[in-house]
Design a protein around this motif. Structure first.
Motif, mmCIF file in Angstrom:
data_model
loop_
_atom_site.group_PDB
_atom_site.id
_atom_site.type_symbol
_atom_site.label_atom_id
_atom_site.label_comp_id
_atom_site.label_asym_id
_atom_site.label_seq_id
_atom_site.Cartn_x
_atom_site.Cartn_y
_atom_site.Cartn_z
ATOM 1 N N ALA A 185 39.214 -1.506 24.815
ATOM 2 C CA ALA A 185 38.888 -2.340 23.764
ATOM 3 C C ALA A 185 40.383 -3.297 23.742
ATOM 4 C CB ALA A 185 38.648 -1.921 22.454
ATOM 5 N N PRO A 186 40.231 -4.529 23.421
ATOM 6 C CA PRO A 186 41.336 -5.385 23.482
ATOM 7 C C PRO A 186 41.988 -5.188 21.762
ATOM 8 C CG PRO A 186 39.503 -6.862 23.050
ATOM 9 C CD PRO A 186 38.890 -5.383 23.350
ATOM 10 N N ARG A 187 43.306 -5.791 21.937
ATOM 11 C CA ARG A 187 44.262 -5.610 20.909
ATOM 12 C C ARG A 187 43.766 -6.567 19.916
ATOM 13 N NH1 ARG A 187 50.126 -5.186 22.184
ATOM 14 N NH2 ARG A 187 50.640 -4.746 19.903
ATOM 15 N N PHE A 188 43.736 -6.484 18.460
ATOM 16 C CA PHE A 188 43.294 -7.450 17.463
ATOM 17 C C PHE A 188 44.285 -8.503 17.100
ATOM 18 C CE2 PHE A 188 39.468 -5.298 15.320
ATOM 19 C CZ PHE A 188 38.913 -5.001 16.766
ATOM 20 N N THR A 189 44.946 -9.245 18.355
ATOM 21 C CA THR A 189 45.835 -10.073 18.075
ATOM 22 C C THR A 189 45.470 -11.489 18.851
ATOM 23 O OG1 THR A 189 47.210 -9.127 19.781
ATOM 24 C CG2 THR A 189 47.797 -8.604 17.639
ATOM 25 N N GLY A 190 46.244 -12.619 19.054
ATOM 26 C CA GLY A 190 46.174 -13.807 19.944
ATOM 27 C C GLY A 190 44.607 -14.334 20.040
ATOM 28 N N ALA A 191 44.098 -14.331 21.404
ATOM 29 C CA ALA A 191 43.095 -15.018 21.342
ATOM 30 C C ALA A 191 42.000 -14.133 20.530
ATOM 31 C CB ALA A 191 42.505 -15.179 22.797
ATOM 32 N N LEU A 192 41.938 -12.894 20.386
ATOM 33 C CA LEU A 192 40.649 -12.499 19.735
ATOM 34 C C LEU A 192 40.705 -12.713 18.281
ATOM 35 C CD1 LEU A 192 39.708 -8.488 19.942
ATOM 36 C CD2 LEU A 192 39.814 -9.700 17.778
ATOM 37 N N ALA A 193 41.997 -12.925 17.797
ATOM 38 C CA ALA A 193 42.049 -12.859 16.270
ATOM 39 C C ALA A 193 41.671 -14.431 16.115
ATOM 40 C CB ALA A 193 43.561 -12.733 15.795
ATOM 41 N N LYS A 194 42.086 -15.300 16.836
ATOM 42 C CA LYS A 194 41.700 -16.790 16.543
ATOM 43 C C LYS A 194 40.189 -16.975 16.929
ATOM 44 C CE LYS A 194 43.182 -21.376 17.388
ATOM 45 N NZ LYS A 194 41.808 -22.094 17.338
ATOM 46 N N ALA A 195 39.627 -16.316 17.855
ATOM 47 C CA ALA A 195 38.001 -16.435 17.858
ATOM 48 C C ALA A 195 37.306 -15.873 16.579
ATOM 49 C CB ALA A 195 37.655 -15.534 19.288
ATOM 50 N N ALA A 196 37.852 -14.723 16.044
ATOM 51 C CA ALA A 196 37.245 -14.179 14.962
ATOM 52 C C ALA A 196 37.465 -14.869 13.760
ATOM 53 C CB ALA A 196 37.913 -12.691 14.786
ATOM 54 N N ALA A 197 38.356 -16.010 13.784
ATOM 55 C CA ALA A 197 38.794 -17.085 12.750
ATOM 56 C C ALA A 197 38.889 -16.151 11.138
ATOM 57 C CB ALA A 197 37.404 -17.883 12.500
ATOM 58 N N GLY A 198 39.472 -15.222 11.271
ATOM 59 C CA GLY A 198 39.781 -14.507 9.997
ATOM 60 C C GLY A 198 38.981 -13.137 9.791
#
Length: 265
Positions: free
Chosen positions: A153-166
């Protein structure tokens, strides 16, 4: 050899037009950052995170941060180019980037098996954009949490956090070593696992019964692995009357969460 006009310009002390400067990306650039306004704002508002380690913001974003959170010791005013130099290539940072300790992961026992409760389990879904979008849907439809395999599973930073929008800050996430054993533990805690696959005649609507449910989704390439699917109480499909074969995993998660969130008698 220089031309005559060039030699004359040099004798007269005239300066040549300045050459274009190319800014080298910082050697410290990494994916340990969270960037994008909504992602950073949500992270700063999350009490489960520790104090920010470093916070870069443009003048306007710094003003917004101070209005919302007061003066933060980690806040540094920087221009867009300096912010970008600390981030991976192509990061759309919207004038703000944050390094912060991650929230503590949830434990399976933290998820209360109440009637109508829904958990999501992702079986080797590794694309950060997809996982971020799934977290966003989980927050929107009131899922009580998401379960990931720790190694895939990917880390919860970077592009993932941006796609999740909070949504990273709003949805509890548990990371486990073995998904099959996690499903066994969840079953003992009162949860019923429903695996999503196209290889069944059971529609998702018919598989859901209003009891505490774990929706298990596999990767787009391989789908659910055999041992994981064998630990599901039932396998179900999302009916597609349009005849298209499959959905992107984040779209499938959104549809499944919507169906699971509907009241059942």
């Amino acid at each position: 050899m220089a031309s005559h006009p060039e030699r004359n310009d040099a004798r007269k002390g005239k300066k040549r037009p300045p050459q274009q400067r190319f800014h080298r990306r910082s050697e410290a650039a990494s994916d340990d950052w969270i960037w994008g306004w909504h992602a950073v704002e949500a992270a700063l508002a999350n009490p489960a995170r520790g104090e920010p380690l470093r916070l870069l913001a443009t003048t306007e974003r710094a003003r917004q941060i101070e209005q919302r959170f007061g003066r933060l010791a980690a806040l540094e005013t920087a221009d867009n180019q300096l912010i970008a130099q600390n981030l991976p290539q192509g990061a759309v940072h919207q004038g703000v980037a944050l390094r912060s300790p991650p929230p503590e992961p949830a434990d399976l026992a933290d998820f209360q098996a109440t009637p109508g409760a829904v958990l999501l389990m992702l079986d080797q879904v590794t694309d950060p954009q997809n996982v971020g979008a799934i977290l966003r849907s989980a927050a929107a439809f009131g899922a009580v949490g998401v379960i990931l395999q720790d190694r895939h599973a990917p880390r919860f930073t970077g592009a993932l956090a941006k796609a999740a929008a909070g949504a990273v800050e709003r949805v509890p996430v548990a990371r486990v070593v073995n998904l099959s054993r996690a499903l066994e533990e969840l079953s003992d805690l009162g949860w019923r696992a429903v695996g999503l696959t196209g290889h069944t005649d059971t529609d998702l609507h018919d598989a859901l019964d209003g009891t505490p449910t774990v929706l298990v989704l596999g990767s787009e390439g391989e789908g659910l692995r055999r041992l994981v699917s064998e630990h599901c109480e039932v396998l179900a499909r999302i009916p597609m009357p349009g005849g298209f074969e499959s959905l992107n995993v984040s779209a499938a998660a959104a549809v499944a969460l919507y169906e699971a969130s509907r009241p059942r008698t």
